[in-house]
Design an enzyme around this catalytic site. Structure first.
Site, PDB file in Angstrom:
ATOM      1  N   CYS A 242       0.872  -1.373   0.225  1.00 23.96           N
ATOM      2  CA  CYS A 242       0.029   0.207   0.211  1.00 23.96           C
ATOM      3  C   CYS A 242       0.690   1.200   0.047  1.00 23.96           C
ATOM      4  O   CYS A 242       0.390   2.332  -0.073  1.00 23.96           O
ATOM      5  CB  CYS A 242      -0.980   0.096   1.217  1.00 23.96           C
ATOM      6  SG  CYS A 242      -2.009  -1.404   1.032  1.00 23.96           S
TER       7      CYS A 242
ATOM      8  N   CYS B 133     -14.039  -0.230   6.840  1.00 20.89           N
ATOM      9  CA  CYS B 133     -13.075  -0.693   5.938  1.00 20.89           C
ATOM     10  C   CYS B 133     -12.999  -0.080   4.611  1.00 20.89           C
ATOM     11  O   CYS B 133     -13.931   0.496   3.980  1.00 20.89           O
ATOM     12  CB  CYS B 133     -13.555  -2.380   5.707  1.00 20.89           C
ATOM     13  SG  CYS B 133     -13.593  -3.354   6.944  1.00 20.89           S
ATOM     14  N   SER B 134     -11.967   0.271   3.972  1.00 26.26           N
ATOM     15  CA  SER B 134     -11.512   0.803   2.822  1.00 26.26           C
ATOM     16  C   SER B 134     -12.081   0.084   1.586  1.00 26.26           C
ATOM     17  O   SER B 134     -12.011  -1.156   1.757  1.00 26.26           O
ATOM     18  CB  SER B 134     -10.432   1.187   2.675  1.00 26.26           C
ATOM     19  OG  SER B 134      -9.308   0.413   2.706  1.00 26.26           O
TER      20      SER B 134
ATOM     21  N   HIS C 260      -9.071   3.452  -2.010  1.00 23.70           N
ATOM     22  CA  HIS C 260      -7.905   2.920  -1.876  1.00 23.70           C
ATOM     23  C   HIS C 260      -7.486   2.104  -2.990  1.00 23.70           C
ATOM     24  O   HIS C 260      -7.539   0.841  -2.942  1.00 23.70           O
ATOM     25  CB  HIS C 260      -7.906   2.185  -0.275  1.00 23.70           C
ATOM     26  CG  HIS C 260      -6.886   1.669  -0.266  1.00 23.70           C
ATOM     27  ND1 HIS C 260      -5.415   2.455  -0.732  1.00 23.70           N
ATOM     28  CD2 HIS C 260      -6.343   0.626   0.499  1.00 23.70           C
ATOM     29  CE1 HIS C 260      -4.525   1.659   0.016  1.00 23.70           C
ATOM     30  NE2 HIS C 260      -4.846   0.680   0.704  1.00 23.70           N
TER      31      HIS C 260
END
Lengths: 145, 397
Positions: free
Chosen positions: B97, B215-216, B341
């Site tokens: 990430c 949660c993304s 994301h």
């Protein structure tokens, strides 16, 4: 979940991760640095804490531990049927092991829970491939929720 | 601090005489589910927008760094070919990430080393065609084989924070409420609507105590920035330079033993390097974009950065201090929870937001009087390693 002691067709979840005892129970195999005493699980070849040239010894780990933290997993990859309780279990050797908890309901799981190791078939065998032997921790009898 | 950490900090402290680095152009695509778009298409749009924003001839770009995780071989070259920049040195980087932020780190180092004066950094990711729910961990990793998922890791860390500091599930949920409200003010964000605390609490449990809205999401998108040396800023008369005062990159250490999972040593260590390089401290930071892949992650990041004392961030959020207009706005863009994301693009998009805020171009989500902003990215997990990569950028107006 109990492993058949007669079975000789299993492979461990990862090479060298555990061994099966004569009574069918399993033992986790870590490694311990002769130099500084640090214990690793899964086993490491080099002690990354002291980088000493001392030998790393195979270290069978204690079967009992304590839940450090946990989560009830409600969504996962297809190979992991949900829900399941996932936990980090602290062992007396100073090792923290990630494991699913067996026979523990989502409501019963708690931090500090005393648990013990039990072998578990994580993949069934068939004509083409042997079954895979992994492990779970379950509540120590009489010390549950 | 260990000897090794002192060594790292001495090595990475600011080097006198190296060229100062500026961000002179920023661009990004809409973040969201865009299954019909390719990485080349998204990357081209973001790069072109950054070049237009910089108002420079694309042929001034001397090198490009492209962050991604799942876009296959040579995605950076594939994007560059779409904008007339084939032929320059292109480096593709994967750091989970932190991939996009690592691309910026690469460009920053190239300029600091005196090798380049104008560098492009981009991040691109198309995920909706690949994943429907949680991303699959690396096969063969011990913890992955045990049923570890990313939400479950952040759920277990959340539970330690609750146990240690008395944090409540509602306080965690308020992080999502804040970030999705900020996202509703960001035209590039995946989520367009604010949500209530009750809606977050009632959303489907994923890994308890975390729920779906904590949660993304799975996202597609790209972002790009043009970096310049001080010399190039003057020579090319860059219109809107923003100082990139520091970029720091560290990896998680292998930690055997019983560590405190309610705290992030990796974030703390990386922050010390970034603060030292930028010559600032946490008290100088006016706002931050932090890696809120989950609601509990934002708590761990902000406390690890030293922006708020350990254990106090959930109450800080509850009091509104992390809101736009609060004492220390966190994730004004909407963060990963609200903006989306797309892994490789995330770290670059954070810097895009910092630049827009510091220029005063953030529209309805503008923070008043911000002089220094911080972008924090962190990615990856493997057995024994606290986290794979952590990157922190500090920008000053």
């Amino acid at each position: 979940m109990v492993v058949n002691a007669e079975s000789s067709t299993w492979v461990p979840l990862l090479p060298g991760l555990l061994r099966q005892e004569d009574d069918g129970s399993v033992t986790l195999l870590g490694s311990r640095c002769e130099g500084c005493g640090t214990t690793y699980f899964p086993a490491m070849k080099i002690c990354v804490r002291c980088l000493s040239p001392e030998r790393m010894l195979s270290a069978p780990l204690s079967r009992r531990g304590t839940v450090y933290t946990f989560s009830v997993v409600r969504q996962s990859l297809p190979e992991f049927p949900t829900p399941y309780v996932l936990a980090y279990v602290d062992l007396p050797e100073g090792v923290r092991v990630l494991s699913q908890l067996a026979d523990v309901s989502p409501e019963a799981a708690h931090i500090g829970m005393e648990v013990e190791l039990v072998g578990a078939i994580t993949r069934k065998g068939d004509a083409d491939q042997p079954e895979v032997l992994g492990f779970r921790f379950r509540c120590v009898t009489g010390k549950g929720s | 601090m260990s000897d090794q950490e002192q060594f790292v900090m001495a090595e990475q402290a600011d080097r006198g005489g190296a060229p100062a680095v500026y961000v002179v152009g920023v661009g990004m695509t809409q973040f969201g589910k865009q299954p019909d778009r390719t990485p080349e298409d998204l990357g081209r749009e973001a790069v072109w927008a950054a070049l237009q924003d910089a108002a420079i001839d694309p042929r001034k770009i001397e090198a490009a760094y492209c962050g991604h995780v799942y876009q296959g071989m040579a995605v950076g070259q594939r994007v560059m070919a779409q904008v007339g920049l084939a032929g320059i040195p292109v480096t593709n980087v994967e750091n989970v990430c932190s991939s996009g932020a690592t691309a910026i780190h690469g460009g920053y180092l190239a300029i600091r080393a005196g090798e380049c004066d104008v560098v492009l950094a981009l991040g691109v990711e198309c995920l909706t065609g690949r994943f429907r729910g949680a991303l699959a961990p690396e096969e063969g990793d011990f913890e992955a084989l045990q049923g570890m998922t990313m939400p479950s890791i952040y759920a277990m860390r959340a539970r330690r924070h609750m146990e240690t500091y008395g944090t409540t599930a509602e306080q965690l949920a308020r992080v999502s409420v804040k970030n999705k409200r900020n996202a509703s003010l960001n035209p590039y964000a995946q989520f367009k609507k604010a949500v209530t605390l009750e809606e977050v609490m009632a959303s489907r449990p994923i890994a308890e105590p975390l729920k779906l809205m904590e949660c993304s999401p799975v996202s597609d998108g790209a972002a790009a920035v043009v970096l310049m040396s001080e010399r190039a800023v003057r020579a090319l008369a860059a219109r809107k330079p923003t100082r990139l005062a520091a970029v720091a990159l560290l990896s998680g250490t292998y930690e055997p033993g019983l560590t405190d999972m309610a705290f992030e040593p990796l974030t703390w260590r990386t922050a010390q390097v970034a603060y030292a390089r930028a010559g600032v401290g946490p008290e100088d930071i006016g706002f931050a974009e932090v890696h809120d892949c989950f609601s509990s992650a934002e708590v761990l990041r902000v406390e690890g950065l030293g922006l708020v004392p350990r254990g106090e961030y959930p109450r800080f959020v509850e009091a509104g201090h992390a809101d736009i207009g609060g004492k220390l706005p966190i994730n004004p863009s909407g963060g990963l929870l609200g903006k989306g994301h797309p892994l490789g693009a995330t770290g670059v998009a954070q810097v895009v937001e910092l630049v827009r805020q510091l220029r005063g171009e953030a529209g309805p989500r503008q923070i008043d009087g911000a002089k220094a902003g911080l972008a924090h990215c962190r990615g990856g997990k493997a057995a024994g390693i606290e986290g794979a990569a952590c990157t922190i950028a500090i920008l000053t107006a």
